[in-house]
Design a protein around this motif. Structure first.
Motif, PDB file in Angstrom:
ATOM      1  N   LYS A 179    -105.003 -71.442 -44.823  1.00  0.00           N
ATOM      2  CA  LYS A 179    -104.460 -70.754 -43.653  1.00  0.00           C
ATOM      3  C   LYS A 179    -103.037 -70.259 -43.919  1.00  0.00           C
ATOM      4  N   VAL A 180    -102.223 -71.120 -44.496  1.00  0.00           N
ATOM      5  CA  VAL A 180    -100.819 -70.773 -44.741  1.00  0.00           C
ATOM      6  C   VAL A 180    -100.696 -69.670 -45.786  1.00  0.00           C
ATOM      7  N   VAL A 181    -101.405 -69.820 -46.877  1.00  0.00           N
ATOM      8  CA  VAL A 181    -101.341 -68.828 -47.959  1.00  0.00           C
ATOM      9  C   VAL A 181    -101.808 -67.458 -47.474  1.00  0.00           C
ATOM     10  N   ASN A 182    -102.895 -67.414 -46.736  1.00  0.00           N
ATOM     11  CA  ASN A 182    -103.409 -66.145 -46.235  1.00  0.00           C
ATOM     12  C   ASN A 182    -102.443 -65.494 -45.244  1.00  0.00           C
ATOM     13  N   ALA A 183    -101.781 -66.310 -44.448  1.00  0.00           N
ATOM     14  CA  ALA A 183    -100.790 -65.773 -43.504  1.00  0.00           C
ATOM     15  C   ALA A 183     -99.603 -65.185 -44.251  1.00  0.00           C
ATOM     16  N   MET A 184     -99.198 -65.864 -45.297  1.00  0.00           N
ATOM     17  CA  MET A 184     -98.062 -65.375 -46.089  1.00  0.00           C
ATOM     18  C   MET A 184     -98.413 -64.083 -46.826  1.00  0.00           C
ATOM     19  N   LYS A 185     -99.659 -63.964 -47.237  1.00  0.00           N
ATOM     20  CA  LYS A 185    -100.085 -62.740 -47.919  1.00  0.00           C
ATOM     21  C   LYS A 185     -99.994 -61.527 -46.993  1.00  0.00           C
ATOM     22  N   LEU A 186    -100.087 -61.781 -45.699  1.00  0.00           N
ATOM     23  CA  LEU A 186     -99.966 -60.714 -44.715  1.00  0.00           C
ATOM     24  C   LEU A 186     -98.509 -60.341 -44.454  1.00  0.00           C
ATOM     25  N   GLY A 187     -97.609 -61.158 -44.986  1.00  0.00           N
ATOM     26  CA  GLY A 187     -96.194 -60.934 -44.735  1.00  0.00           C
ATOM     27  C   GLY A 187     -95.742 -61.517 -43.410  1.00  0.00           C
ATOM     28  N   ALA A 188     -96.560 -62.385 -42.830  1.00  0.00           N
ATOM     29  CA  ALA A 188     -96.222 -62.983 -41.536  1.00  0.00           C
ATOM     30  C   ALA A 188     -95.059 -63.962 -41.671  1.00  0.00           C
ATOM     31  N   GLU A 189     -94.194 -63.933 -40.688  1.00  0.00           N
ATOM     32  CA  GLU A 189     -93.075 -64.870 -40.629  1.00  0.00           C
ATOM     33  C   GLU A 189     -93.416 -66.089 -39.769  1.00  0.00           C
ATOM     34  N   TYR A 190     -94.431 -65.924 -38.921  1.00  0.00           N
ATOM     35  CA  TYR A 190     -94.842 -67.002 -38.024  1.00  0.00           C
ATOM     36  C   TYR A 190     -96.360 -67.083 -37.946  1.00  0.00           C
ATOM     37  N   ILE A 191     -96.848 -68.317 -37.768  1.00  0.00           N
ATOM     38  CA  ILE A 191     -98.236 -68.553 -37.394  1.00  0.00           C
ATOM     39  C   ILE A 191     -98.176 -69.081 -35.967  1.00  0.00           C
ATOM     40  N   ILE A 192     -98.843 -68.388 -35.060  1.00  0.00           N
ATOM     41  CA  ILE A 192     -98.795 -68.737 -33.642  1.00  0.00           C
ATOM     42  C   ILE A 192    -100.154 -69.265 -33.192  1.00  0.00           C
ATOM     43  N   SER A 193    -100.147 -70.251 -32.310  1.00  0.00           N
ATOM     44  CA  SER A 193    -101.408 -70.771 -31.787  1.00  0.00           C
ATOM     45  C   SER A 193    -101.190 -71.385 -30.411  1.00  0.00           C
ATOM     46  N   THR A 194    -102.301 -71.780 -29.796  1.00  0.00           N
ATOM     47  CA  THR A 194    -102.263 -72.413 -28.483  1.00  0.00           C
ATOM     48  C   THR A 194    -102.112 -73.921 -28.574  1.00  0.00           C
ATOM     49  N   ASP A 195    -102.344 -74.488 -29.766  1.00  0.00           N
ATOM     50  CA  ASP A 195    -102.413 -75.945 -29.886  1.00  0.00           C
ATOM     51  C   ASP A 195    -101.400 -76.521 -30.865  1.00  0.00           C
ATOM     52  N   SER A 196    -100.604 -77.462 -30.358  1.00  0.00           N
ATOM     53  CA  SER A 196     -99.570 -78.090 -31.179  1.00  0.00           C
ATOM     54  C   SER A 196    -100.148 -78.920 -32.310  1.00  0.00           C
ATOM     55  N   SER A 197    -101.356 -79.454 -32.134  1.00  0.00           N
ATOM     56  CA  SER A 197    -101.969 -80.262 -33.189  1.00  0.00           C
ATOM     57  C   SER A 197    -102.245 -79.405 -34.421  1.00  0.00           C
ATOM     58  N   CYS A 198    -102.760 -78.198 -34.207  1.00  0.00           N
ATOM     59  CA  CYS A 198    -102.995 -77.272 -35.319  1.00  0.00           C
ATOM     60  C   CYS A 198    -101.677 -76.893 -35.985  1.00  0.00           C
ATOM     61  N   LEU A 199    -100.689 -76.605 -35.168  1.00  0.00           N
ATOM     62  CA  LEU A 199     -99.399 -76.174 -35.704  1.00  0.00           C
ATOM     63  C   LEU A 199     -98.717 -77.304 -36.471  1.00  0.00           C
ATOM     64  N   MET A 200     -98.888 -78.530 -36.025  1.00  0.00           N
ATOM     65  CA  MET A 200     -98.323 -79.676 -36.739  1.00  0.00           C
ATOM     66  C   MET A 200     -98.975 -79.817 -38.110  1.00  0.00           C
ATOM     67  N   GLN A 201    -100.287 -79.630 -38.150  1.00  0.00           N
ATOM     68  CA  GLN A 201    -101.021 -79.692 -39.412  1.00  0.00           C
ATOM     69  C   GLN A 201    -100.516 -78.644 -40.399  1.00  0.00           C
ATOM     70  N   LEU A 202    -100.374 -77.415 -39.922  1.00  0.00           N
ATOM     71  CA  LEU A 202     -99.924 -76.326 -40.783  1.00  0.00           C
ATOM     72  C   LEU A 202     -98.458 -76.509 -41.178  1.00  0.00           C
ATOM     73  N   ASP A 203     -97.659 -76.982 -40.240  1.00  0.00           N
ATOM     74  CA  ASP A 203     -96.235 -77.167 -40.516  1.00  0.00           C
ATOM     75  C   ASP A 203     -96.000 -78.247 -41.561  1.00  0.00           C
ATOM     76  N   ALA A 204     -96.866 -79.259 -41.572  1.00  0.00           N
ATOM     77  CA  ALA A 204     -96.736 -80.317 -42.576  1.00  0.00           C
ATOM     78  C   ALA A 204     -96.897 -79.746 -43.979  1.00  0.00           C
ATOM     79  N   TYR A 205     -97.885 -78.853 -44.135  1.00  0.00           N
ATOM     80  CA  TYR A 205     -98.089 -78.212 -45.445  1.00  0.00           C
ATOM     81  C   TYR A 205     -96.905 -77.305 -45.773  1.00  0.00           C
ATOM     82  N   ILE A 206     -96.474 -76.547 -44.791  1.00  0.00           N
ATOM     83  CA  ILE A 206     -95.354 -75.612 -44.997  1.00  0.00           C
ATOM     84  C   ILE A 206     -94.098 -76.351 -45.448  1.00  0.00           C
ATOM     85  N   ARG A 207     -93.792 -77.448 -44.789  1.00  0.00           N
ATOM     86  CA  ARG A 207     -92.575 -78.205 -45.119  1.00  0.00           C
ATOM     87  C   ARG A 207     -92.675 -78.861 -46.497  1.00  0.00           C
ATOM     88  N   LYS A 208     -93.842 -79.413 -46.782  1.00  0.00           N
ATOM     89  CA  LYS A 208     -94.007 -80.099 -48.067  1.00  0.00           C
ATOM     90  C   LYS A 208     -93.861 -79.136 -49.233  1.00  0.00           C
TER      91      LYS A 208
END
Length: 243
Positions: free
Chosen positions: A193-222
């Protein structure tokens, strides 16, 4: 309109600003927001882990903490979907529902769907000058059928360029205990999810659910990726510049 605020566990414990932003937006639209401080969980974690009796006890408290007369709005498609789709099943053999659809199930709404489908609002006057992609959280998309509402809101955010990812409907890999029991698979799903978003040149991944965003943010930070996550309520509360 009078509404009841339900703040899910993830938001309450880890992302309280998202709840405050949601309140600010709703009040700005003329809603009377009521919050019962005695509220706790909807019961979904226990249900998913197989502890139905524990879940039923939590769900009974939820039913007691809210009323079926006014809409219940939550910044989570996952919790909304659980109450809306499973409370009747939960009380099939005993309890207040006897297997029937409970009145309270019809009054629970995810934040973005409430704005668009109930209030008829798509523009809240938000501004965020950035490029972003939207992730369809499983709870919102599959449990609640929410697809267009968040996009309609984001398309009206001044300065926001919304780009669609080919895998926008693919799971982020969180899935509650799934992320713990199947960590390598979960991590790979987040990476995709993160890699594909970055390939689009996106600066943000937006969603309705904090649980999903926490999961993605953990990968992003690491992995120190040059991208951020943002809940839709936080986006809609933005007023100028870059968040």
């Amino acid at each position: 309109m009078k509404i009841q605020l339900f703040v899910p566990c993830f938001v309450d414990q880890l992302f309280p600003d998202t709840a405050f932003n949601m309140v600010s937006i709703l009040e700005g639209l003329g809603c009377e927001v009521c919050y019962n401080p005695e509220q706790t969980c909807c019961g979904q974690p226990a249900f998913n882990a197989g502890f139905r009796n524990d879940c039923r006890a939590v769900a009974e408290k939820f039913i007691g903490d809210f009323n079926a007369a006014d809409p219940i709005v939550a910044p989570s498609g996952s919790c909304t979907g659980f109450v809306r789709n499973y409370y009747g099943q939960l009380f099939q053999e005993e309890g207040p529902g006897d297997g029937e659809i409970l009145p309270i199930q019809k009054q629970v709404y995810e934040f973005s769907e409430f704005l668009v489908d109930v209030l008829g609002v798509t523009n809240v006057g938000a501004a965020l000058h950035a490029k972003a992609t939207y992730h369809d959280a499983c709870g919102a998309l599959r449990e609640c059928g929410i697809k267009d509402a968040p996009r309609k809101l984001l398309q009206k955010v001044l300065g926001l360029e919304l780009v669609e990812a080919a895998d926008c409907e693919v799971c982020c890999g969180f899935g509650g205990t799934f992320a713990v029991k199947f960590e390598p698979i979960s991590t790979s799903m987040a990476e995709q999810k993160v890699v594909n978003a970055m390939k689009l040149g996106a600066e943000y991944i937006i969603s309705t659910d904090s649980s999903c965003l926490m999961q993605l943010d953990a990968y992003i930070r690491k992995h120190k990726c040059n991208i951020k996550v943002m809940h839709i309520a936080d986006v809609l509360a933005s007023r100028k510049g870059r968040h």
